[in-house]
Design an enzyme around this catalytic site. Structure first.
Site, mmCIF file in Angstrom:
data_model
loop_
_atom_site.group_PDB
_atom_site.id
_atom_site.type_symbol
_atom_site.label_atom_id
_atom_site.label_comp_id
_atom_site.label_asym_id
_atom_site.label_seq_id
_atom_site.Cartn_x
_atom_site.Cartn_y
_atom_site.Cartn_z
ATOM 1 C CD GLU A 85 5.524 -4.049 -94.331
ATOM 2 O OE1 GLU A 85 4.517 -4.422 -93.792
ATOM 3 O OE2 GLU A 85 5.952 -2.909 -94.793
ATOM 4 C CB CYS A 332 9.454 4.650 -102.639
ATOM 5 S SG CYS A 332 10.374 3.951 -104.067
HETATM 6 N N1 SAH Z 1 17.367 5.402 -96.747
HETATM 7 C C1 SAH Z 1 18.030 5.080 -97.865
HETATM 8 C C2 SAH Z 1 17.369 3.787 -98.552
HETATM 9 C C3 SAH Z 1 15.807 3.932 -98.446
HETATM 10 S S1 SAH Z 1 15.351 4.001 -100.369
HETATM 11 C C4 SAH Z 1 17.447 6.265 -98.977
HETATM 12 O O1 SAH Z 1 16.977 7.264 -98.216
HETATM 13 O O2 SAH Z 1 18.003 6.335 -100.093
HETATM 14 C C5 SAH Z 1 13.712 4.525 -100.325
HETATM 15 C C6 SAH Z 1 13.591 5.733 -101.316
HETATM 16 O O3 SAH Z 1 12.165 5.737 -101.139
HETATM 17 C C7 SAH Z 1 14.298 6.974 -101.040
HETATM 18 O O4 SAH Z 1 14.513 7.604 -102.288
HETATM 19 C C8 SAH Z 1 13.159 7.549 -100.098
HETATM 20 O O5 SAH Z 1 13.500 9.057 -100.193
HETATM 21 C C9 SAH Z 1 11.929 7.276 -101.091
HETATM 22 N N2 SAH Z 1 10.715 7.680 -100.130
HETATM 23 C C10 SAH Z 1 10.375 7.715 -98.958
HETATM 24 N N3 SAH Z 1 9.151 8.045 -98.684
HETATM 25 C C11 SAH Z 1 8.652 7.928 -99.936
HETATM 26 C C12 SAH Z 1 7.240 8.311 -100.287
HETATM 27 N N4 SAH Z 1 6.148 8.513 -99.194
HETATM 28 N N5 SAH Z 1 7.006 8.241 -101.748
HETATM 29 C C13 SAH Z 1 7.765 8.291 -102.472
HETATM 30 N N6 SAH Z 1 9.051 7.941 -102.235
HETATM 31 C C14 SAH Z 1 9.571 7.772 -100.768
#
Ligand code: SAH
Length: 339
Positions: A85, A332
């Site tokens: 996605e 996110c």
């Molecule tokens: N793996 C990398 C790139 C992904 S970015 C990283 O962790 O930075 C995706 C972002 O969304 C990251 O900051 C992650 O922590 C956040 N994220 C993941 N699950 C989420 C959720 N349930 N709610 C809000 N943010 C979330």
């Protein structure tokens, strides 16, 4: 599209270099789903290209759009039938932000994130990564919605665990799709070797760190990468990054009720930042947690505002980011390997 393969094919059939450039320019201007639609090319070239290559390295299966039309999510079927996605989020004035995935699945297994629920399936190729941006460029063009303003590597996967392909895709997005370096951001959960490499290779591209907690005991549980690269080491890597790239870093902090949203947590975060570098090098983005079927709950708005205030009075820039796309499970942490 892989421009090298276009070159190889056209050269071996005896066509001149400028035909490759013409093809490349047309494809990256967006709006074509097959070579046969590129009418500036002679029909025998179009047929040859279509018989051997594809404009996109995946097949778009479905686009989900929010009611307001400010966020879209696409399911893309890869050659090996896996579905990944990618998201398109509205900014302003007909300009959009594209959110790219770098891996099918993710091996990091952050406790709050849906993307890594099933672990890592495989790395995406640079073509599969860059083509997500090309796909959205065409989508915007076809639907007369505007253009891409920025590209963020914040979809599925940990970009620094697929460094080579991520790096190659950045080059394509910058050179061929014309997105300025300062409008491209990479987010990492704290992979230190990746941060060090990135500082050397891409000093002009924005770096975001998914921190979420400034306490090791807690961060170990939230972001298991922390066990290998704990906060002290991460702090040093970020300091070195700032010293060499001379750039601000974005700290992503999702707010989970009762877990990392206390006043003392804000104090801890401020302390981590202070120990890392001057405040002026940081912007903290406080992000409302998007429900992913775990037992976690999002922090109440007042808690988020209080947390923000505590950072601001310590002289740290902090914003509350409204997360777009949750309605279509495109926010996110919600992008996943759809069935
Ligand atoms: N793996 C990398 C790139 C992904 S970015 C990283 O962790 O930075 C995706 C972002 O969304 C990251 O900051 C992650 O922590 C956040 N994220 C993941 N699950 C989420 C959720 N349930 N709610 C809000 N943010 C979330």
């Amino acid at each position: 599209m892989n421009p090298d393969k276009v070159k190889e094919l056209l050269f071996s059939a005896g066509y001149p270099k400028w035909r490759c450039e013409q093809t490349e320019k047309a494809v990256y201007s967006g709006g074509f789903s097959s070579f046969s639609q590129i009418k500036v090319l002679p029909s025998e070239i179009r047929e040859l290209l279509d018989s051997k290559l594809a404009v996109l390295s995946f097949e778009p299966v479905k686009v989900f759009s929010s009611q307001k039309g400010d966020s879209h999510k696409a399911a893309l079927k890869l050659k090996d039938k896996r579905i990944i996605e990618t998201a398109l989020l509205y900014r302003d004035l007909r300009r959009w932000s594209v959110c790219l995935s770098t891996q099918a699945g993710c091996p990091v297994r952050c406790s709050f994130c849906y993307s890594g629920k099933e672990g890592l399936k495989r790395n995406l190729s640079w073509e599969e990564i860059a083509d997500q941006a090309l796909f959205w460029k065409s989508y915007l063009k076809d639907n007369n919605l505007g253009e891409i303003q920025s590209v963020v590597y914040m979809g599925m996967g940990e970009p620094f665990l697929n460094y080579e392909n991520t790096a190659a895709s950045i080059k394509v997005i910058n050179d061929k799709l014309g997105i300025g370096k300062r409008h491209i951001s990479i987010s990492t959960c704290g992979h230190i070797p990746g941060i060090r490499r990135f500082a050397k290779d891409f000093p002009q591209i924005n770096l975001a760190i998914s921190l979420h907690s400034a306490r090791n005991e807690e961060r170990d549980k939230l972001v298991p990468m922390n066990v290998r690269y704990p906060l002290e080491q991460l702090s040093k890597a970020v300091r070195d990054y700032i010293d060499s790239a001379k750039r601000k870093v974005f700290i992503e902090y999702i707010m989970i009720a009762g877990l990392n949203d206390k006043s003392s947590d804000a104090g801890k975060l401020a302390e981590w930042i202070k120990n890392t570098h001057e405040n002026k090098y940081f912007t903290v983005n406080l992000i409302a947690y998007n429900e992913t079927g775990k037992s976690y709950k999002a922090s109440p708005v007042e808690k988020m505002q209080n947390f923000q205030k505590l950072l601001l009075i310590r002289g740290i820039e902090a914003t509350i980011r409204k997360s777009l796309g949750s309605e279509i499970k495109g926010a996110c942490g919600q992008l996943a390997l759809e069935k």
